[in-house]
Scaffold this active site. Sequence first.
Site: not given
Length: 322
Positions: A103, A301
């Site tokens: 991220d 994710h």
Amino acid sequence: MPTDSFHERDITTNGIRMHLREQGSGPPVIFLHGFPHTGFVWHRQLAAVAAAGWHAIAPDLRGFGGTDAPTGPAAYTNVDSIADLTGLLDQLGADRAVFVGLDFGAVLTWELALRVPDRVRAVIVCNNPYLGRAPRRPSEIWARMARRHFVHLHHFQQPGSADAELAGAPREFLARVYYALSGDYHYLDVWQHPPGTRYLDALPVAPPLPWPWLSEAEFELLASTFERTGFTGGLNWYRALDRNWELGAALPDAPVAVPAFFLYGERDCDMEGFSGMDPIGTMRARVPDLRAADMVADAGHLLPLERTGATDALLLRYLAEL
């Protein structure tokens, strides 16, 4: 609480207090997290990497967890965080480290390789391929998207509103966003909501914990941290992205020259919605020493938590190659 064998301590670097989780000895491997996480998101990887003969370190980045949160978005550029991390290397007495990023930590990892390649032994990046500098200011891109539908990147730009929204329901927000980002949900469905929607209203209702990949104790630690700190430090990373774009003007066509490894979730939202038509091909053209690009099946994710075994196996394979 989760029972881990890492230990925790604080250091002072680049004028701030930084909180670390670490395990093992040997050459350093530094794990960089994103939003809304802390270094704890990597806690399962620390033992595996330490057992393979490395010094595994997961700091809370500035604005998160036990690390200081300077006031204002201007203090949250990648240049500031790179200075934090090179200061960490100096405290460790290490010339360089392997950096692993997820991220915001992924974006920071690529920029470390561009700005201080002499301090970077290799990079291992999750989900966010290196695509070069965007042709336009990020906030302009998101504002155009946000005219059509809800976009969290635009929603987070103005100080105050999102901060109060998330701090008013931290546990609900974290459960909803972790679930939405996982392979158990299709994150881009939040784009079905109209402009002006609150993030909490755009996110799906999360199933009760525990989940197959997240325990109640792990969630409790993360949630209690954000209950204490709020979310403004993390949101300032979004508000600094235009400044990062400006500071990147000197690096628009620079290749990433250090050894690089890439892994991504089959159902990751960044790969689907934010990385163009051919993210792997685009990355290969800009990262000449890209040694692997591996897909993790059924993952979204949050690779370190969702697919711990597969993530650990790939990390150890990459590190063994070094």
